[in-house]
Design a protein around this motif. Structure first.
Motif, PDB file in Angstrom:
ATOM      1  N   ALA A  82      54.665  30.634  26.222  1.00  0.00           N
ATOM      2  CA  ALA A  82      53.330  30.499  26.801  1.00  0.00           C
ATOM      3  C   ALA A  82      52.369  31.483  26.151  1.00  0.00           C
ATOM      4  O   ALA A  82      51.218  31.142  25.835  1.00  0.00           O
ATOM      5  CB  ALA A  82      53.387  30.736  28.306  1.00  0.00           C
ATOM      6  N   ILE A  83      52.847  32.700  25.930  1.00  0.00           N
ATOM      7  CA  ILE A  83      51.967  33.706  25.328  1.00  0.00           C
ATOM      8  C   ILE A  83      51.650  33.324  23.884  1.00  0.00           C
ATOM      9  O   ILE A  83      50.484  33.297  23.469  1.00  0.00           O
ATOM     10  CB  ILE A  83      52.630  35.090  25.400  1.00  0.00           C
ATOM     11  CG1 ILE A  83      52.826  35.479  26.863  1.00  0.00           C
ATOM     12  CG2 ILE A  83      51.787  36.123  24.683  1.00  0.00           C
ATOM     13  CD1 ILE A  83      53.734  36.650  27.062  1.00  0.00           C
ATOM     14  N   ALA A  84      52.706  32.979  23.133  1.00  0.00           N
ATOM     15  CA  ALA A  84      52.484  32.579  21.740  1.00  0.00           C
ATOM     16  C   ALA A  84      51.536  31.386  21.681  1.00  0.00           C
ATOM     17  O   ALA A  84      50.593  31.364  20.896  1.00  0.00           O
ATOM     18  CB  ALA A  84      53.818  32.235  21.096  1.00  0.00           C
ATOM     19  N   GLY A  85      51.795  30.390  22.532  1.00  0.00           N
ATOM     20  CA  GLY A  85      50.956  29.199  22.550  1.00  0.00           C
ATOM     21  C   GLY A  85      49.506  29.539  22.835  1.00  0.00           C
ATOM     22  O   GLY A  85      48.596  29.008  22.198  1.00  0.00           O
ATOM     23  N   GLY A  86      49.278  30.439  23.785  1.00  0.00           N
ATOM     24  CA  GLY A  86      47.916  30.837  24.123  1.00  0.00           C
ATOM     25  C   GLY A  86      47.173  31.355  22.905  1.00  0.00           C
ATOM     26  O   GLY A  86      46.025  30.968  22.640  1.00  0.00           O
ATOM     27  N   PHE A  87      47.855  32.201  22.137  1.00  0.00           N
ATOM     28  CA  PHE A  87      47.164  32.767  20.969  1.00  0.00           C
ATOM     29  C   PHE A  87      47.014  31.744  19.854  1.00  0.00           C
ATOM     30  O   PHE A  87      45.982  31.727  19.179  1.00  0.00           O
ATOM     31  CB  PHE A  87      47.892  34.027  20.487  1.00  0.00           C
ATOM     32  CG  PHE A  87      47.647  35.194  21.393  1.00  0.00           C
ATOM     33  CD1 PHE A  87      46.399  35.805  21.401  1.00  0.00           C
ATOM     34  CD2 PHE A  87      48.609  35.644  22.263  1.00  0.00           C
ATOM     35  CE1 PHE A  87      46.140  36.854  22.257  1.00  0.00           C
ATOM     36  CE2 PHE A  87      48.362  36.699  23.123  1.00  0.00           C
ATOM     37  CZ  PHE A  87      47.129  37.309  23.120  1.00  0.00           C
ATOM     38  N   VAL A  88      48.019  30.883  19.683  1.00  0.00           N
ATOM     39  CA  VAL A  88      47.891  29.840  18.646  1.00  0.00           C
ATOM     40  C   VAL A  88      46.662  28.985  18.939  1.00  0.00           C
ATOM     41  O   VAL A  88      45.808  28.754  18.071  1.00  0.00           O
ATOM     42  CB  VAL A  88      49.161  28.963  18.600  1.00  0.00           C
ATOM     43  CG1 VAL A  88      48.925  27.725  17.760  1.00  0.00           C
ATOM     44  CG2 VAL A  88      50.333  29.755  18.056  1.00  0.00           C
ATOM     45  N   ILE A  89      46.552  28.538  20.195  1.00  0.00           N
ATOM     46  CA  ILE A  89      45.433  27.669  20.563  1.00  0.00           C
ATOM     47  C   ILE A  89      44.108  28.419  20.403  1.00  0.00           C
ATOM     48  O   ILE A  89      43.153  27.909  19.798  1.00  0.00           O
ATOM     49  CB  ILE A  89      45.582  27.193  22.019  1.00  0.00           C
ATOM     50  CG1 ILE A  89      46.843  26.356  22.184  1.00  0.00           C
ATOM     51  CG2 ILE A  89      44.363  26.422  22.470  1.00  0.00           C
ATOM     52  CD1 ILE A  89      46.769  24.981  21.651  1.00  0.00           C
ATOM     53  N   ALA A  90      44.059  29.644  20.899  1.00  0.00           N
ATOM     54  CA  ALA A  90      42.788  30.375  20.879  1.00  0.00           C
ATOM     55  C   ALA A  90      42.338  30.631  19.444  1.00  0.00           C
ATOM     56  O   ALA A  90      41.182  30.388  19.092  1.00  0.00           O
ATOM     57  CB  ALA A  90      42.941  31.687  21.632  1.00  0.00           C
ATOM     58  N   PHE A  91      43.270  31.105  18.603  1.00  0.00           N
ATOM     59  CA  PHE A  91      42.860  31.411  17.231  1.00  0.00           C
ATOM     60  C   PHE A  91      42.423  30.153  16.501  1.00  0.00           C
ATOM     61  O   PHE A  91      41.442  30.173  15.762  1.00  0.00           O
ATOM     62  CB  PHE A  91      43.996  32.124  16.483  1.00  0.00           C
ATOM     63  CG  PHE A  91      43.925  33.611  16.637  1.00  0.00           C
ATOM     64  CD1 PHE A  91      43.142  34.370  15.782  1.00  0.00           C
ATOM     65  CD2 PHE A  91      44.588  34.245  17.667  1.00  0.00           C
ATOM     66  CE1 PHE A  91      43.047  35.732  15.947  1.00  0.00           C
ATOM     67  CE2 PHE A  91      44.502  35.610  17.845  1.00  0.00           C
ATOM     68  CZ  PHE A  91      43.729  36.366  16.979  1.00  0.00           C
ATOM     69  N   SER A  92      43.131  29.045  16.696  1.00  0.00           N
ATOM     70  CA  SER A  92      42.705  27.855  15.962  1.00  0.00           C
ATOM     71  C   SER A  92      41.374  27.345  16.490  1.00  0.00           C
ATOM     72  O   SER A  92      40.520  26.933  15.699  1.00  0.00           O
ATOM     73  CB  SER A  92      43.756  26.759  15.996  1.00  0.00           C
ATOM     74  OG  SER A  92      44.774  27.060  16.870  1.00  0.00           O
ATOM     75  N   GLU A  93      41.183  27.394  17.828  1.00  0.00           N
ATOM     76  CA  GLU A  93      39.895  26.921  18.344  1.00  0.00           C
ATOM     77  C   GLU A  93      38.746  27.722  17.749  1.00  0.00           C
ATOM     78  O   GLU A  93      37.758  27.170  17.282  1.00  0.00           O
ATOM     79  CB  GLU A  93      39.863  27.063  19.873  1.00  0.00           C
ATOM     80  CG  GLU A  93      40.182  25.785  20.576  1.00  0.00           C
ATOM     81  CD  GLU A  93      39.933  25.866  22.066  1.00  0.00           C
ATOM     82  OE1 GLU A  93      39.055  26.649  22.490  1.00  0.00           O
ATOM     83  OE2 GLU A  93      40.602  25.149  22.808  1.00  0.00           O
ATOM     84  N   VAL A  94      38.886  29.036  17.772  1.00  0.00           N
ATOM     85  CA  VAL A  94      37.784  29.862  17.285  1.00  0.00           C
ATOM     86  C   VAL A  94      37.615  29.682  15.780  1.00  0.00           C
ATOM     87  O   VAL A  94      36.501  29.538  15.269  1.00  0.00           O
ATOM     88  CB  VAL A  94      38.026  31.337  17.649  1.00  0.00           C
ATOM     89  CG1 VAL A  94      36.944  32.212  17.054  1.00  0.00           C
ATOM     90  CG2 VAL A  94      38.068  31.513  19.145  1.00  0.00           C
ATOM     91  N   ALA A  95      38.746  29.626  15.054  1.00  0.00           N
ATOM     92  CA  ALA A  95      38.645  29.543  13.597  1.00  0.00           C
ATOM     93  C   ALA A  95      38.018  28.227  13.152  1.00  0.00           C
ATOM     94  O   ALA A  95      37.221  28.201  12.214  1.00  0.00           O
ATOM     95  CB  ALA A  95      40.030  29.705  12.974  1.00  0.00           C
ATOM     96  N   VAL A  96      38.367  27.148  13.823  1.00  0.00           N
ATOM     97  CA  VAL A  96      37.866  25.849  13.370  1.00  0.00           C
ATOM     98  C   VAL A  96      36.396  25.658  13.728  1.00  0.00           C
ATOM     99  O   VAL A  96      35.649  25.011  13.007  1.00  0.00           O
ATOM    100  CB  VAL A  96      38.741  24.721  13.951  1.00  0.00           C
ATOM    101  CG1 VAL A  96      38.150  23.371  13.649  1.00  0.00           C
ATOM    102  CG2 VAL A  96      40.134  24.799  13.372  1.00  0.00           C
TER     103      VAL A  96
END
Lengths: 336, 430
Positions: A267-281
């Motif tokens: 859950a923690i890893a997923g949270g950061f994966v989603i957040a970083f990709s959302e912001v980066a894209v």
């Protein structure tokens, strides 16, 4: 120098916001994953529970403010969080007693319980709007910045400023503390161990004398704490609006699924994966690229891959990609 | 009490509710409820096909409804020649390019299983897409942005938009089904929820397509305009003959026109759905729903059947979405909210009785009636409940102002009560 400028711009607009958002999502996704692991259903009321928790924190914040209590320079809301958690835990335990327990006793199919959670979602949704209305609320007080952009420029002499908001610092710090406490609880205490045992194999856990009702109760209380903290941090950082919280359901679920439903680390890893990709894209990369590329290659447009409104699309795309490649998520979640 | 008697009784009850509204609160409100009730019933029919008969958990209904609405704009609005000249072909070519890129990548992944190759292909395709699209889109959106700023539609009769809406939704459902239907029920739910949000995001942002959040209004109508009727001496005369004021008579006339059109669509779809349910196909679908493994062992192609029924159900939702936008005469992407267009439809299906087409239709009418009436009657009830409180007290003012949110609460309570005490709905599956 240009490289440093690029780095500062990157931290200011991508790294820090994504870290903050990722921490908020991770806390939310932990709640989803715990409910899925222990109670074995996807809780669609999660976003609205978050709204309820935040709403109670806001109400307590206002109460404290009217009584003249404050934590200056920190936001008063921090003081109100324990009370908000208590209110949310009461609500969730009450809901469990009145609604979910019946289906647990019946051993209803998970999809039926998901339907039930839709009903709970409607009720929470109505409840929060009924009490505090559907409008946007801001409840941030105290010092707004840890580092201001202008001060940073003066201090370092760089052209790019770095602003670090109090809420961002608080979010990251709180998330780290909460995660450490949660993992300590799950791995070291008797109750935490019984929760993990229950999640791994329900029958075996029952045979070894674990009281399921107690496990469920503790789970709801932990989830109440997680959602209230996550919601309050999100509300402090951005603003509180019931509909936004409802919409957070999607990135939170995406985070939990990407990491592997039922797995707290996931859950923690997923949270950061989603957040970083959302912001980066959705970030306009021109500002960073200007420093890194030679002048002849300087980009004309904003170099923004997608408009900000498409951020849901990003979490969803990642979700689909991960599900196609690794159907149980990065950290091997479970499936009921 | 036999099932058919129960059906007649409950439908009679709904009819009494709507007619009672007509008598107590005026025929206009009754017709408003009836018209949206018809549309809701069609949506519920579509969802019932997916959930009740095939057991697919789709919470992306809003997306298909919105695609139906988009179809109305694309089919019936007059084209904007200046915008087409500015870059219409180029804009659509970019969409084609994007579709080819995605399809090509999917094919590539299937053939080679090489992630980096697919990634590279997507990246190149994306850059090309933006390079083709961006100038065309800004040129189109610059054409008289206050009035048009989009390509317009084909200028065809608006009734044609209904099947087109169904086709558009079916196309989207095919793509979604291909990617997401292999997932387990919870994952499928999240996937469809995500896709519906993406559909709304696209419609809100692609201004060249349907003006985005600037809305498209003045959509053509399949029935005459009220103003035209009021200016028609023949109509005014015949209205006066029945003792009606021409203004009221014209609004009623228009609404009844819609009701008749919608009833025709509902009856056709309902008859088809009933035939499907009772045919060998329907038995097969229920067999797959009840035990996928044994159905597969009997040689049924479960994946294909799921895709088929997913497309059919979504198409019905698309048709209903197109009808709804036609009724509103306005395409406003910001109006699409998941609570209203996804989860409320679910309440209709579950309350009505999943697996029973008539139940879904009944649920559509009944829940829609309650959704409207809780809002209109809510203030009255609240006034009564707070009559003990002092006039001008803050609590009273607050309660009165939050009464609008009562209906969410009511829907939740109804759903929970039905799931608890009558889990198979008001009209259970036979």
């Amino acid at each position: 120098m240009d490289f440093l400028n690029a780095l500062v711009a990157l931290s200011n607009f991508v790294l820090i916001p994504a870290m903050t958002y990722g921490s908020q999502l991770a806390l939310g996704a932990l709640g989803v994953t715990l409910v899925y692991g222990i109670l074995r259903f996807s809780n669609f009321a999660h976003g609205d529970t978050m709204a309820f928790g935040t709403m109670s924190v806001i109400l307590f914040t206002w109460l404290f403010q009217s009584m003249g209590i404050s934590l200056h320079p920190l936001p008063t809301a921090l003081l109100a969080i324990p009370f908000g958690i208590a209110a949310t835990a009461l609500l969730m335990l009450g809901t469990d007693r009145v609604v979910y327990r019946f289906y647990r006793a019946q051993k209803a199919k998970p999809v039926i319980v998901v339907m039930v959670s839709l009903g709970v979602m409607f009720i929470y949704n109505g409840l929060t709007r009924f009490i505090l209305g559907a409008e946007e609320q801001r409840f941030m007080d105290g010092e707004r910045f840890i580092i201001r952009a202008r001060e940073f420029k003066e201090m370092t002499g760089l052209r790019e400023g770095l602003a670090f908001k109090t809420t961002q610092g608080l979010t990251i710090l709180t998330a780290v503390v909460v995660v450490i406490v949660l993992f300590w609880f799950l791995n070291k205490t008797r109750t935490g161990k019984s929760m993990r045992a229950f999640s791994d194999n329900e029958d075996l856990a029952l045979l070894s004398g674990i009281n399921p009702e107690r496990v469920v109760m503790v789970t709801w209380i932990i989830v109440a704490a997680l959602v209230t903290i996550a919601g309050t941090l999100y509300g402090l950082d951005k603003s509180y609006k019931p509909f936004t919280y409802f919409q957070l359901l999607l990135p939170i679920f995406a985070a939990a699924i990407v990491g592997g439903l039922g797995s707290p680390v996931g859950a923690i890893a997923g949270g950061f994966v989603i957040a970083f990709s959302e912001v980066a894209v959705t970030y306009a990369w021109k500002k960073v690229l200007v420093y890194l590329l030679p002048e002849s290659l300087e980009p004309e447009g904003l170099v923004q891959l997608l408009a900000t409104e498409y951020k849901f699309a990003v979490s969803f795309m990642i979700l689909v990609i991960v599900l196609l490649i690794k159907p149980t998520g990065i950290f091997k979640g479970k499936s009921v | 009490m036999s099932q058919s008697f129960r059906t007649i009784l409950l439908f009679g009850f709904v009819a009494v509710l709507i007619i009672g509204t007509g008598i107590l609160q005026g025929p206009n409100l009754a017709l408003v409820i009836l018209n949206m009730g018809l549309v809701s019933a069609i949506m519920a029919l579509g969802v019932n096909l997916q959930w009740g008969i095939a057991g697919l958990f789709n919470v992306g209904i809003m997306g298909f409804v919105a695609l139906g609405g988009l179809a109305v704009v694309l089919t019936s609005m007059p084209p904007v020649p200046e915008a087409w000249a500015a870059g219409g072909v180029r804009a659509w070519f970019s969409v084609l390019l994007a579709a080819c890129t995605v399809a090509g990548s999917a094919l590539m992944f299937k053939r080679t299983r090489k992630g980096w190759l697919v990634g590279l292909m997507l990246l190149v395709g994306f850059v090309c897409y933006r390079w083709v699209r961006d100038p065309a889109v800004s040129a189109i959106e610059a054409v008289d942005p206050a009035a048009t700023g989009y390509l317009g539609g084909l200028g065809l009769p608006v009734i044609l938009a209904w099947p087109v809406g169904g086709l558009l939704a079916a196309g989207a459902a095919w793509v979604i089904g291909k990617t997401a239907l292999g997932l387990r029920s919870d994952y499928l739910a999240i996937a469809t929820l995500g896709i519906s949000e993406i559909v709304i995001a696209i419609i809100k942002n692609e201004d060249w397509l349907s003006r985005g959040v600037k809305n498209v209004n003045g959509l053509p109508r399949p029935v005459p305009n009220e103003i035209d009727l009021q200016n028609d001496p023949g109509f005014v005369e015949s209205a006066a003959g029945y003792g009606f004021d021409p203004t009221i008579a014209s609004t009623l006339y228009v609404k009844i026109g819609y009701s008749l059109l919608f009833t025709v669509v509902l009856v056709i779809l309902l008859v088809l759905a009933q035939f499907a349910l009772n045919s060998p196909w329907g038995r097969m679908m229920r067999a797959i729903r009840d035990n996928e493994v044994s159905a597969r062992a009997m040689g049924k192609d479960v994946t294909f059947r799921h895709l088929q029924v997913f497309i059919l159900g979504s198409a019905i939702c698309g048709i209903a979405g197109a009808m709804m936008t036609t009724l509103d005469g306005l395409f406003a992407p910001t109006a699409y909210q998941p609570l209203r267009y996804t989860f409320l439809i679910w309440v209709m299906v579950i309350v009505g009785g999943s697996g029973n087409n008539l139940g879904a239709v009944l649920g559509g009418f009944l829940i829609w009636f309650l959704w409207v009436q809780v809002e209109t009657l809510g203030p009255g009830i609240m006034t009564f409940l707070t009559s003990g409180l002092a006039e001008g007290s803050e609590l009273k003012a607050h309660l009165m102002s939050s009464v609008a949110h009562m209906r969410l609460l009511t829907m939740g309570v109804i759903l929970l009560l039905v799931l608890r005490f009558s889990p198979r709905g008001l009209l259970p599956e036979k």
